[in-house]
Motif scaffolding. Sequence first.
Motif, PDB file in Angstrom:
ATOM      1  N   ARG A 129       0.828  -1.214   0.000  1.00 46.70           N
ATOM      2  CA  ARG A 129       0.000   0.000   0.000  1.00 46.70           C
ATOM      3  C   ARG A 129       0.857   1.256   0.000  1.00 46.70           C
ATOM      4  NH1 ARG A 129      -4.680  -1.998   4.237  1.00 46.70           N
ATOM      5  NH2 ARG A 129      -5.822  -3.275   2.713  1.00 46.70           N
ATOM      6  N   SER A 130       1.970   1.222   0.703  1.00 44.76           N
ATOM      7  CA  SER A 130       2.839   2.405   0.758  1.00 44.76           C
ATOM      8  C   SER A 130       3.543   2.658  -0.580  1.00 44.76           C
ATOM      9  CB  SER A 130       3.865   2.268   1.879  1.00 44.76           C
ATOM     10  OG  SER A 130       4.877   1.340   1.537  1.00 44.76           O
ATOM     11  N   GLN A 131       3.660   1.633  -1.394  1.00 48.98           N
ATOM     12  CA  GLN A 131       4.347   1.749  -2.684  1.00 48.98           C
ATOM     13  C   GLN A 131       3.377   1.668  -3.868  1.00 48.98           C
ATOM     14  OE1 GLN A 131       7.654   2.435  -2.895  1.00 48.98           O
ATOM     15  NE2 GLN A 131       7.567   2.577  -0.677  1.00 48.98           N
TER      16      GLN A 131
END
Length: 111
Positions: A89-91
């Motif tokens: 999700r962060s990437q």
Amino acid sequence: MKLLIDQNLSHRLVKHLQEQFPGTEQVRRLGLTNNRDTTIWEYARQHDFVILTQDEDFFDLSSLRGAPPKVLLLRTGNLPSAEVVALLRSQLLLIYTLLAPESEVNCLELT
């Protein structure tokens, strides 16, 4: 973009990644457990999946054969499923950009 999660990652990831990657599946859920990497590669190619794996053999296949399918290679060591989900999700923007069908990138490594 949908992911085909390799057998070295938990089938529990499927549920948690559906929002960001609709249509995501895991090899065990598809009856592909203990198949050769080339069989999983071919299944992913035929069904428009990006392979999510920790197995460097898929990096080698990507270098040798090109895409499709594209490969998302996690070089993180063993992480709990929640941390894998958080990393993806962060990437998300990077993943969507570099693994888009029109991108020339065949394999994206996340650490």
